[in-house]
Design a protein around this motif. Structure first.
Motif, short mmCIF file in Angstrom:
data_model
loop_
_atom_site.label_atom_id
_atom_site.label_comp_id
_atom_site.label_asym_id
_atom_site.label_seq_id
_atom_site.Cartn_x
_atom_site.Cartn_y
_atom_site.Cartn_z
N ARG A 1 0.42 -1.29 0.28
CA ARG A 1 -0.04 0.42 -0.14
C ARG A 1 1.18 1.24 -0.14
NH1 ARG A 1 -3.52 -0.57 5.93
NH2 ARG A 1 -2.96 -2.65 5.24
N THR A 2 2.73 1.42 0.28
CA THR A 2 3.05 2.19 0.34
C THR A 2 2.51 3.00 -1.29
OG1 THR A 2 4.43 1.16 1.88
CG2 THR A 2 5.41 3.73 0.58
N LYS A 3 2.89 2.31 -1.92
CA LYS A 3 2.91 2.51 -3.37
C LYS A 3 2.12 4.38 -3.41
CE LYS A 3 3.99 2.14 -7.66
NZ LYS A 3 2.89 3.61 -8.57
N ALA A 4 0.79 3.94 -3.39
CA ALA A 4 -0.48 4.20 -3.14
C ALA A 4 -0.39 5.55 -2.34
CB ALA A 4 -1.66 3.88 -2.90
N TYR A 5 -0.12 5.77 -1.55
CA TYR A 5 0.32 7.31 -1.07
C TYR A 5 1.61 7.73 -1.29
CZ TYR A 5 -2.56 5.51 3.13
OH TYR A 5 -3.27 4.42 3.77
N VAL A 6 2.64 7.22 -1.04
CA VAL A 6 3.76 8.24 -2.06
C VAL A 6 3.31 8.80 -3.32
CG1 VAL A 6 5.63 8.30 -3.43
CG2 VAL A 6 5.33 6.98 -1.23
N ASP A 7 2.64 8.05 -4.31
CA ASP A 7 1.98 8.53 -5.84
C ASP A 7 0.39 9.49 -5.20
OD1 ASP A 7 3.40 6.21 -7.48
OD2 ASP A 7 1.56 5.24 -6.98
N GLU A 8 0.47 9.56 -3.99
CA GLU A 8 -1.00 10.93 -3.84
C GLU A 8 -0.26 11.46 -3.14
OE1 GLU A 8 -4.10 10.40 -1.40
OE2 GLU A 8 -2.46 11.13 0.51
N VAL A 9 0.95 12.05 -2.88
CA VAL A 9 2.01 13.17 -2.31
C VAL A 9 2.33 14.00 -4.10
CG1 VAL A 9 4.13 14.11 -1.54
CG2 VAL A 9 2.85 12.69 -0.44
N MET A 10 2.76 12.90 -5.02
CA MET A 10 3.75 12.76 -6.39
C MET A 10 3.24 14.16 -7.38
SD MET A 10 6.69 12.08 -6.33
CE MET A 10 7.79 12.13 -7.41
N ASP A 11 1.14 13.31 -7.71
CA ASP A 11 0.25 13.72 -7.96
C ASP A 11 -0.41 15.35 -7.36
OD1 ASP A 11 -0.12 11.38 -9.62
OD2 ASP A 11 -1.75 10.39 -8.70
N ASP A 12 -0.03 15.20 -5.95
CA ASP A 12 -0.20 16.53 -5.24
C ASP A 12 0.06 17.19 -5.92
OD1 ASP A 12 -3.01 15.46 -4.73
OD2 ASP A 12 -2.05 15.01 -2.90
N TRP A 13 1.80 17.14 -5.82
CA TRP A 13 2.58 18.31 -5.73
C TRP A 13 2.78 18.67 -7.65
CZ3 TRP A 13 8.68 16.24 -6.29
CH2 TRP A 13 9.31 17.75 -7.15
N ALA A 14 2.19 17.94 -9.02
CA ALA A 14 2.42 17.74 -9.49
C ALA A 14 1.46 18.89 -9.97
CB ALA A 14 1.88 16.76 -10.73
N LYS A 15 -0.12 18.12 -9.81
CA LYS A 15 -1.28 19.30 -9.79
C LYS A 15 -1.63 20.16 -9.32
CE LYS A 15 -3.01 15.00 -10.72
NZ LYS A 15 -4.57 14.27 -10.26
N LEU A 16 -0.36 20.90 -7.92
CA LEU A 16 -1.03 21.87 -6.79
C LEU A 16 0.01 22.71 -6.68
CD1 LEU A 16 -3.14 20.17 -4.69
CD2 LEU A 16 -3.56 21.76 -6.52
N ALA A 17 1.54 22.11 -7.13
CA ALA A 17 2.91 22.71 -6.59
C ALA A 17 2.74 22.98 -5.42
CB ALA A 17 2.82 23.58 -7.63
#
Length: 427
Positions: A50-66
């Motif tokens: 389940r770790t990957k989903a938690y990291v991916d969420e941060v990466m996606d938020d960084w990409a979309k929201l900076a």
């Protein structure tokens, strides 16, 4: 329970294991195309799926929201660490306000010693255990030197008695009493990394405080492994890494505990930083430091969110299972591993010496085995045949049957591989 050294018996134990399903929540390395038997969760835990989903969420938020991710991410970054308070407090037996996450383990111990090691000409000594983890030894020596004292004089090590592998609680208490009003700090590992011995944290803490010293604990091998009641035991401070039993990933963020009795003492020194400043006024950029009332007041910098994401995935898994269930399986699977070792020892006429205490109250998820008559070649044989163990000089392998992902059949299979390794090297 009467154990048996058979695959069928081990499989029966697995069938009754309420935590068996969590084994599939982790990713195992493979050796020779086969999933390994993993005994080194006391060094680095396996990766939860389940770790990957938690990291991916941060990466996606960084990409979309900076930068706006600090406030508008699904889990806003500016208070991301607050999500740890509930689950972590249960793991270590604390109030939610007494725990925080920040930095890495030795950094946190150094920062906490700013507050809790303030030597005077009379009261300057530190008590630790003999053969503490090297990082703790380096830290203590550097702290003592920084304050102008000689480590050979200021650091008092509790030693093992001649011919014994473990430290007696009575010897710790006697040394605390002997050092008396010269004692500024007791700082020990809750679980000794080498032998796996669990120290009596409650009793030692009281003894140190009774002579006027602060008492802190390095819980690197204890957090997520043993029952802790840091608040009730009145521990002054503690810190732990998250990458061993709590499976957060290599070198990841550390946890820290500061007892609530210290939260409102503004005379206690600390190294300040803006993430420890009053949360509601942090972005006013005020010149005067107003610390958060709680362990978060010892934070220095804003948190590394990409590091915290896998840690959050893990502590939420701990929250699902609970320490009571983990400890129950830990005790059973460790006892079964001990049985297997003794059985193999008899079958191959070898000489294993388990230097971890036999009393379940004095050990946790680790058996350290002295391989008399066997050398590093046996360790290498195990590794090449898919058993990932840890070697410590001069001749010890450490085995940690972590209850989250180790199975009873693993213990049986390990015994068979161990036997084959010993027999092959005797030919």
């Amino acid at each position: 329970m009467e154990f048996q050294n058979t695959r069928e018996f081990a499989q029966q134990l697995d069938a009754k294991d309420k935590l068996a399903k969590y084994r599939d929540e982790f990713i195992f390395p493979h050796v020779n195309g086969k999933q390994v038997i993993y005994f080194t969760g006391n060094s680095l835990g396996l990766q939860p799926k389940r770790t990957k989903a938690y990291v991916d969420e941060v990466m996606d938020d960084w990409a979309k929201l900076a930068v706006e991710g600090h406030f508008y991410a699904e889990k806003p970054w500016w208070d991301y660490h607050e999500r740890f308070a509930g689950p972590l407090s249960k793991i270590v037996g604390a109030l939610p306000t007494e725990v925080t996450v920040m930095n890495t383990l030795t950094v946190n111990l150094h920062l906490l010693m700013v507050t809790f090691y303030r030597p005077t000409a009379r009261r300057y000594k530190i008590i630790c255990e003999e053969k503490a983890f090297p990082s703790d030894q380096y830290m203590l020596k550097s702290q003592v030197k920084f304050h102008g004292f000689d480590p050979d004089d200021a650091i008092v090590e509790i030693k093992r008695r001649e011919g014994e592998h473990n430290i007696r609680t009575e010897d710790v208490l006697a040394k605390i009493k002997e050092v008396g009003d010269e004692l500024a700090l007791v700082l020990m590992g809750g679980v000794n990394y080498y032998t796996g011995q669990v120290f009596d944290i409650k009793t030692i803490t009281k003894a140190g405080q009774d002579v006027g010293a602060y008492v802190g604990w390095d819980l690197a091998h204890a957090a997520g492994n043993i029952k802790l009641e840091l608040h009730e035991w009145n521990v002054d401070f503690a810190a732990w890494c998250s990458y061993k039993y709590m499976n957060s990933g290599p070198g990841n963020a550390s946890g820290a505990f500061v007892h609530e009795m210290h939260h409102n003492d503004m005379d206690l020194p600390r190294f300040a930083g803006w993430w420890g400043h009053n949360k509601e006024r942090r972005f006013l950029m005020e010149p005067a430091f107003d610390p958060v009332r709680g362990a978060n007041g010892w934070q220095v910098s804003n948190l590394p969110i990409l590091s915290l994401a896998p840690y959050l995935a893990s502590v939420e898994m701990f929250d699902e299972v609970g320490m009571t269930a983990l400890i129950a399986k830990r005790d059973l699977i460790t006892a079964y591993l001990e049985f297997i070792l003794h059985e193999i020892d008899k079958e191959v006429d070898s000489t294993f010496e388990i230097i971890t205490p036999p009393n379940p109250e004095e050990r946790a998820c680790q058996l350290s085995v002295f391989l008399h008559g066997e050398g590093r070649a046996l360790f290498e044989y195990l590794m090449k045949n898919g058993v990932i163990v840890d070697w410590r000089e001069p001749n010890v392998i450490r085995l940690a049957p972590v209850p989250f992902y180790c199975s009873f059949e693993d213990m049986y299979e390990f015994g068979q591989i161990l036997k084959q390794g010993i027999v092959s090297h005797k030919k």
